[in-house]
Motif scaffolding. Structure first.
Motif, PDB file in Angstrom:
ATOM      1  N   ALA A  62       0.826  -1.209   0.000  1.00 12.84           N
ATOM      2  CA  ALA A  62       0.000   0.000   0.000  1.00 12.84           C
ATOM      3  C   ALA A  62       0.859   1.258   0.000  1.00 12.84           C
ATOM      4  O   ALA A  62       0.612   2.194  -0.770  1.00 12.84           O
ATOM      5  CB  ALA A  62      -0.939  -0.006   1.204  1.00 12.84           C
ATOM      6  N   SER A 104       0.058   2.693   7.398  1.00 12.11           N
ATOM      7  CA  SER A 104      -0.232   1.282   7.137  1.00 12.11           C
ATOM      8  C   SER A 104       0.138   0.381   8.319  1.00 12.11           C
ATOM      9  O   SER A 104       0.156  -0.843   8.172  1.00 12.11           O
ATOM     10  CB  SER A 104       0.494   0.811   5.871  1.00 12.11           C
ATOM     11  OG  SER A 104       1.892   0.906   6.028  1.00 12.11           O
ATOM     12  N   GLY A 163      -3.971   0.093   3.267  1.00 12.54           N
ATOM     13  CA  GLY A 163      -3.566  -1.306   3.258  1.00 12.54           C
ATOM     14  C   GLY A 163      -4.392  -2.121   4.239  1.00 12.54           C
ATOM     15  O   GLY A 163      -5.573  -1.851   4.479  1.00 12.54           O
ATOM     16  N   TRP A 180      -8.248  -2.820   3.663  1.00 12.26           N
ATOM     17  CA  TRP A 180      -8.154  -3.064   2.233  1.00 12.26           C
ATOM     18  C   TRP A 180      -8.028  -4.539   1.887  1.00 12.26           C
ATOM     19  O   TRP A 180      -8.140  -4.906   0.717  1.00 12.26           O
ATOM     20  CB  TRP A 180      -6.976  -2.289   1.640  1.00 12.26           C
ATOM     21  CG  TRP A 180      -7.204  -0.806   1.598  1.00 12.26           C
ATOM     22  CD1 TRP A 180      -8.230  -0.111   2.179  1.00 12.26           C
ATOM     23  CD2 TRP A 180      -6.389   0.171   0.940  1.00 12.26           C
ATOM     24  NE1 TRP A 180      -8.110   1.238   1.941  1.00 12.26           N
ATOM     25  CE2 TRP A 180      -6.975   1.442   1.171  1.00 12.26           C
ATOM     26  CE3 TRP A 180      -5.219   0.104   0.184  1.00 12.26           C
ATOM     27  CZ2 TRP A 180      -6.438   2.629   0.673  1.00 12.26           C
ATOM     28  CZ3 TRP A 180      -4.670   1.289  -0.308  1.00 12.26           C
ATOM     29  CH2 TRP A 180      -5.284   2.527  -0.071  1.00 12.26           C
ATOM     30  N   THR A 185      -5.103  -9.173  -0.701  1.00 12.39           N
ATOM     31  CA  THR A 185      -4.928  -7.747  -0.465  1.00 12.39           C
ATOM     32  C   THR A 185      -4.281  -7.009  -1.631  1.00 12.39           C
ATOM     33  O   THR A 185      -4.548  -5.831  -1.852  1.00 12.39           O
ATOM     34  CB  THR A 185      -4.072  -7.524   0.804  1.00 12.39           C
ATOM     35  OG1 THR A 185      -4.598  -8.293   1.881  1.00 12.39           O
ATOM     36  CG2 THR A 185      -4.038  -6.064   1.212  1.00 12.39           C
ATOM     37  N   THR A 234      -5.562  -3.471  -3.109  1.00 11.27           N
ATOM     38  CA  THR A 234      -4.762  -2.266  -2.881  1.00 11.27           C
ATOM     39  C   THR A 234      -4.502  -1.524  -4.187  1.00 11.27           C
ATOM     40  O   THR A 234      -4.589  -0.295  -4.254  1.00 11.27           O
ATOM     41  CB  THR A 234      -3.432  -2.639  -2.213  1.00 11.27           C
ATOM     42  OG1 THR A 234      -3.699  -3.205  -0.919  1.00 11.27           O
ATOM     43  CG2 THR A 234      -2.520  -1.434  -2.058  1.00 11.27           C
ATOM     44  N   THR A 236      -5.876   2.368  -4.480  1.00 17.26           N
ATOM     45  CA  THR A 236      -4.878   3.440  -4.461  1.00 17.26           C
ATOM     46  C   THR A 236      -5.250   4.614  -5.368  1.00 17.26           C
ATOM     47  O   THR A 236      -5.211   5.768  -4.923  1.00 17.26           O
ATOM     48  CB  THR A 236      -3.492   2.885  -4.830  1.00 17.26           C
ATOM     49  OG1 THR A 236      -3.096   1.915  -3.844  1.00 17.26           O
ATOM     50  CG2 THR A 236      -2.453   4.005  -4.870  1.00 17.26           C
TER      51      THR A 236
END
Length: 403
Positions: free
Chosen positions: A17, A146, A272, A277, A285, A289, A293
């Motif tokens: 992330a 994160s 993240g 996320w 993930t 992500t 983003t």
């Protein structure tokens, strides 16, 4: 006296992330005159994880993809099958390759600085970000954090909190064992012991693979239990008694629909895993992500409060029901997945999990799953919302449509 450094933006954590966000900012002309600090306690030079995802054809990460597969194997206790997943391709990226590629790009941006420091404290104070590390103090306008711990989600009981936890061995065998173009996506033929447990195998050659023991459950196991399960699977299921362990990986990913919105502030956003996320129903993930983003990036450019961005959609509701079922009976997982892969093509499963299906496809998908446990979970949620609405009628509509 410690000198305080000033930045426009701070990104805490150089994982997927943090690096994706830093690179997106570096490539966007809007941020060209903005100073950005990326902080991580690690130099990111080791292969500490692998990321896997499926994708329809070629994609933006192909240059650093370590291995691709065109088939998956699903193993159940009453149904097993090898599937061709075309047009999807199952892909794997090694952590060290991702870090190297992204850090090279990020350090080339003149307005972004990467520092290896340990964050001790960070908060939104009086309209600005104050961060203290083991090496200095920093002030910024906005921050993206994160750093995650399970206490961020387990303090509440409204939403289940399970873990996708796993331990894997990278092994090299003396004789050919693995099918090089077939990922063992889930093999539930192993003892379930009251949980959702399966083996996951990524073959790199006929003699090399990552063999991973994975669970969807509330509690992790002692390391020895994971390792005994992997050894037994190699010996019994794969008829392999002679092998060398080259590396090991271990991890735990939260599976929860708690959305972490209580931790966001006007000027600090969690991203993240710490921002929710990770796909709640699977723990995947990486591609989640990658999709979130650019949405976050556009929101930043509006100058609006970072609290205002909401990623919740109807798939969040589907994930919540799935987690409710596993929370109620953690041993149900293999039954759900077995019926689903028996009744529906993996392409539809992937499309649904990518949140790209339309409503009719979603109904068809869900009709291929066990109906009784999901119906019970749905009614329980409906009754819970009704009860809360009765207790607080003024918030009834908010609870019904937003909670």
């Amino acid at each position: 006296m410690t000198k305080t450094s000033l930045f426009d933006y701070i990104i805490v954590g150089a994982g997927a992330a943090g690096l994706m966000l830093a690179d997106a900012m570096g490539r966007d002309a809007f941020f060209a005159d903005k100073s950005i600090l990326l902080v991580d306690k690690d130099a990111k030079r080791n292969n500490d994880r692998t990321w896997c995802f499926w994708e329809n054809g070629e994609g933006r990460f192909d240059a650093i993809v370590h291995k691709k597969w065109n088939h998956i194997y699903f193993g159940g206790q009453n149904f097993s099958k090898r599937f061709n997943i075309t047009p999807y391709v199952y892909k794997m990226i090694k952590g060290v390759d991702f870090y190297t590629d992204y850090l090279e790009r990020i350090t080339a941006y003149p307005n972004i600085e990467f520092r290896q420091e340990t964050v001790q404290d960070i908060d939104d104070t009086l309209g600005k970000i104050m961060m203290t590390t083991d090496k200095g103090q920093y002030v910024a306008k906005k921050a993206f954090n994160s750093l995650f711990n399970y206490g961020m989600a387990t303090f509440q009981n409204r939403y289940p909190v399970l873990q996708q936890h796993f331990l894997g061995w990278f092994v090299k065998t003396k004789k050919p064992v693995f099918k090089t173009d077939e990922v063992t996506y889930m093999d539930f033929s192993i003892p379930q012991k009251g949980n959702t447990r399966f083996m996951y195998v990524l073959p790199f050659s006929e003699t090399e693979a990552l063999v991973e023991y994975t669970l969807f459950s509330e509690q992790t196991l002692h390391q020895l239990e994971y390792e005994k399960a992997i050894e037994h699977y190699l010996n019994t299921n794969l008829n392999c008694t002679e092998f060398e362990i080259l590396e090991k990986e271990k991890g735990s990913i939260p599976m929860t629909c708690y959305d972490f919105k209580g931790y966001h502030t006007k000027n600090m956003r969690f991203i993240g895993t710490a921002g929710g996320w990770a796909k709640p129903s699977t723990g995947y993930t990486f591609m989640s992500t990658a999709k979130k983003t650019p949405v976050l990036l556009e929101h930043i450019k509006t100058g609006k409060s970072l609290q205002k961005l909401n990623f919740k959609n109807r798939f969040w509701q589907y994930d919540l029901l799935f987690l409710d079922v596993l929370k109620r009976d953690n041993g149900k997982g293999h039954v759900i997945f077995e019926k689903l892969f028996k009744n529906r093509k993996p392409q539809l499963v992937f499309k649904f999990l990518d949140e790209e299906t339309n409503f009719l496809e979603e109904l068809y998908y869900m009709w291929g799953s066990p109906k009784i446990p999901f119906t019970k979970a749905l009614w329980k949620r409906v009754l819970l919302r009704f009860y809360m609405a009765v207790r607080n009628p003024r918030q009834a509509l908010t609870i019904l449509f937003c909670a």
